[in-house]
Design a protein around this motif. Structure first.
Motif, PDB file in Angstrom:
ATOM      1  N   SER A  50      42.802  25.613  52.759  1.00  0.00           N
ATOM      2  CA  SER A  50      41.255  25.020  51.240  1.00  0.00           C
ATOM      3  C   SER A  50      39.530  25.207  51.851  1.00  0.00           C
ATOM      4  O   SER A  50      39.610  26.182  51.584  1.00  0.00           O
ATOM      5  CB  SER A  50      41.504  23.451  52.414  1.00  0.00           C
ATOM      6  N   ASP A  51      39.000  24.290  52.437  1.00  0.00           N
ATOM      7  CA  ASP A  51      37.423  24.757  52.727  1.00  0.00           C
ATOM      8  C   ASP A  51      37.431  25.886  53.134  1.00  0.00           C
ATOM      9  O   ASP A  51      35.756  26.816  52.950  1.00  0.00           O
ATOM     10  CB  ASP A  51      36.827  23.985  52.897  1.00  0.00           C
ATOM     11  N   ASP A  52      37.938  26.947  54.138  1.00  0.00           N
ATOM     12  CA  ASP A  52      37.859  27.444  55.116  1.00  0.00           C
ATOM     13  C   ASP A  52      37.535  28.970  53.984  1.00  0.00           C
ATOM     14  O   ASP A  52      36.956  30.344  54.275  1.00  0.00           O
ATOM     15  CB  ASP A  52      38.610  28.149  56.378  1.00  0.00           C
ATOM     16  N   GLY A  53      38.091  28.996  52.119  1.00  0.00           N
ATOM     17  CA  GLY A  53      38.483  30.231  51.728  1.00  0.00           C
ATOM     18  C   GLY A  53      37.494  30.109  50.280  1.00  0.00           C
ATOM     19  O   GLY A  53      37.476  30.727  49.684  1.00  0.00           O
ATOM     20  N   VAL A  54      36.333  29.375  51.274  1.00  0.00           N
ATOM     21  CA  VAL A  54      35.128  28.878  50.110  1.00  0.00           C
ATOM     22  C   VAL A  54      34.154  30.518  49.639  1.00  0.00           C
ATOM     23  O   VAL A  54      33.360  30.710  48.897  1.00  0.00           O
ATOM     24  CB  VAL A  54      33.983  28.104  50.195  1.00  0.00           C
ATOM     25  N   GLY A  55      33.832  31.015  50.483  1.00  0.00           N
ATOM     26  CA  GLY A  55      33.029  32.125  51.392  1.00  0.00           C
ATOM     27  C   GLY A  55      33.963  33.125  50.265  1.00  0.00           C
ATOM     28  O   GLY A  55      33.142  33.927  48.893  1.00  0.00           O
ATOM     29  N   GLN A  56      35.551  32.968  50.314  1.00  0.00           N
ATOM     30  CA  GLN A  56      36.238  34.211  49.250  1.00  0.00           C
ATOM     31  C   GLN A  56      35.532  33.910  47.785  1.00  0.00           C
ATOM     32  O   GLN A  56      35.950  34.785  46.577  1.00  0.00           O
ATOM     33  CB  GLN A  56      37.731  34.099  49.198  1.00  0.00           C
ATOM     34  N   SER A  57      35.913  32.591  47.662  1.00  0.00           N
ATOM     35  CA  SER A  57      35.238  32.015  45.772  1.00  0.00           C
ATOM     36  C   SER A  57      34.565  32.361  45.420  1.00  0.00           C
ATOM     37  O   SER A  57      34.353  33.221  44.989  1.00  0.00           O
ATOM     38  CB  SER A  57      35.996  30.470  46.344  1.00  0.00           C
ATOM     39  N   ILE A  58      33.117  31.940  45.958  1.00  0.00           N
ATOM     40  CA  ILE A  58      32.265  32.486  46.017  1.00  0.00           C
ATOM     41  C   ILE A  58      32.552  34.515  45.618  1.00  0.00           C
ATOM     42  O   ILE A  58      31.387  34.200  44.783  1.00  0.00           O
ATOM     43  CB  ILE A  58      30.719  32.433  47.275  1.00  0.00           C
ATOM     44  N   ALA A  59      32.027  35.429  46.549  1.00  0.00           N
ATOM     45  CA  ALA A  59      32.398  36.012  46.513  1.00  0.00           C
ATOM     46  C   ALA A  59      33.267  36.409  45.177  1.00  0.00           C
ATOM     47  O   ALA A  59      33.281  37.805  44.260  1.00  0.00           O
ATOM     48  CB  ALA A  59      33.105  37.399  47.716  1.00  0.00           C
ATOM     49  N   ASN A  60      34.520  36.419  45.069  1.00  0.00           N
ATOM     50  CA  ASN A  60      35.472  36.418  43.241  1.00  0.00           C
ATOM     51  C   ASN A  60      34.312  35.968  42.246  1.00  0.00           C
ATOM     52  O   ASN A  60      34.299  36.674  41.343  1.00  0.00           O
ATOM     53  CB  ASN A  60      36.587  36.078  43.300  1.00  0.00           C
ATOM     54  N   GLU A  61      33.269  35.035  42.528  1.00  0.00           N
ATOM     55  CA  GLU A  61      32.863  34.354  41.096  1.00  0.00           C
ATOM     56  C   GLU A  61      31.701  35.349  41.040  1.00  0.00           C
ATOM     57  O   GLU A  61      31.778  36.043  39.592  1.00  0.00           O
ATOM     58  CB  GLU A  61      32.348  33.123  41.903  1.00  0.00           C
ATOM     59  N   ILE A  62      31.286  36.223  42.201  1.00  0.00           N
ATOM     60  CA  ILE A  62      29.914  37.041  42.361  1.00  0.00           C
ATOM     61  C   ILE A  62      30.622  38.230  41.718  1.00  0.00           C
ATOM     62  O   ILE A  62      29.763  38.866  40.732  1.00  0.00           O
ATOM     63  CB  ILE A  62      28.924  37.063  43.317  1.00  0.00           C
ATOM     64  N   ALA A  63      31.112  38.409  41.889  1.00  0.00           N
ATOM     65  CA  ALA A  63      32.276  40.088  41.289  1.00  0.00           C
ATOM     66  C   ALA A  63      32.755  39.977  40.169  1.00  0.00           C
ATOM     67  O   ALA A  63      32.180  41.134  39.317  1.00  0.00           O
ATOM     68  CB  ALA A  63      33.657  40.374  41.866  1.00  0.00           C
ATOM     69  N   SER A  64      32.316  38.404  38.863  1.00  0.00           N
ATOM     70  CA  SER A  64      33.261  38.599  37.643  1.00  0.00           C
ATOM     71  C   SER A  64      32.033  38.466  36.843  1.00  0.00           C
ATOM     72  O   SER A  64      32.021  38.942  35.772  1.00  0.00           O
ATOM     73  CB  SER A  64      33.495  36.780  37.629  1.00  0.00           C
ATOM     74  N   TRP A  65      30.895  38.444  37.266  1.00  0.00           N
ATOM     75  CA  TRP A  65      29.544  38.577  37.158  1.00  0.00           C
ATOM     76  C   TRP A  65      29.047  40.113  36.676  1.00  0.00           C
ATOM     77  O   TRP A  65      28.719  40.672  35.630  1.00  0.00           O
ATOM     78  CB  TRP A  65      28.190  38.595  37.828  1.00  0.00           C
ATOM     79  N   HIS A  66      29.888  40.818  37.571  1.00  0.00           N
ATOM     80  CA  HIS A  66      29.595  42.641  37.278  1.00  0.00           C
ATOM     81  C   HIS A  66      28.070  43.106  37.289  1.00  0.00           C
ATOM     82  O   HIS A  66      27.735  43.887  35.752  1.00  0.00           O
ATOM     83  CB  HIS A  66      30.325  43.126  35.423  1.00  0.00           C
ATOM     84  N   LEU A  67      27.772  42.847  38.118  1.00  0.00           N
ATOM     85  CA  LEU A  67      26.130  43.206  38.528  1.00  0.00           C
ATOM     86  C   LEU A  67      26.271  44.780  38.726  1.00  0.00           C
ATOM     87  O   LEU A  67      27.087  44.363  40.005  1.00  0.00           O
ATOM     88  CB  LEU A  67      25.876  41.876  39.548  1.00  0.00           C
TER      89      LEU A  67
END
Length: 158
Positions: free
Chosen positions: A16-33
């Motif tokens: 559950s909430d322990d995965g928030v770090g991975q979720s944020i990293a995946n979101e940032i990856a989707s920005w293709h900076l």
């Protein structure tokens, strides 16, 4: 010389909430900076040191238990002083120390922690972690903007 940023979101995405770090990293990856590499990992492992040695800025992102409220916390990190004692632990300061010891270089680093309340088995974030995720993303954008502006100023004066 191109400046680079590495965002490392870590934690157990099946808790559950322990995965928030991975979720944020995946979101940032989707920005293709172009200058930002974003990794979602279960835990910090020694093999990450090689990539960190070639990075100018590292942003570590993890869940935490709420201490004094539910605010997202950001803190600057320095390498752990005890390199030998830190080799077998997986936290950002130990990984920075290992990077410094092996490669003679480690990036400027920040730790972003997002409070969570549900660490049971599951793959969904609680409302608290979702709100923290939104705040953390804004704060990470602010760090990236600040760093980018600093790098532009350095290049302009060179």
């Amino acid at each position: 010389m191109k400046k680079t940023v590495m965002v490392i979101g870590y934690g157990n995405d099946l808790r559950s909430d322990d995965g928030v770090g991975q979720s944020i990293a995946n979101e940032i990856a989707s920005w293709h900076l172009s200058s930002v590499q974003s990794l979602a990992v279960h835990q910090l492992t020694p093999d990450l040191a090689a990539a960190l040695a070639n990075t100018d800025l590292a942003i570590f992102v993890d869940a935490c238990l709420p201490v004094d409220g539910y605010d997202v916390q950001i803190q600057a990190l320095l390498p752990d002083c005890d390199v030998e004692g830190s080799v077998h632990t997986s936290n950002p300061r130990s990984l920075l120390a290992l990077t410094q010891a092996l490669y003679g270089n480690c990036p400027t680093a920040w730790l972003v922690t997002i409070p969570g309340i549900n660490f049971d088995i599951g793959d969904r974030l609680s409302r608290i972690a979702e709100m923290g995720k939104a705040v953390a993303l804004v704060k990470i954008i602010q760090i990236l903007d600040k760093v980018r502006n600093c790098w532009v100023d350095i290049r302009a004066s060179a």
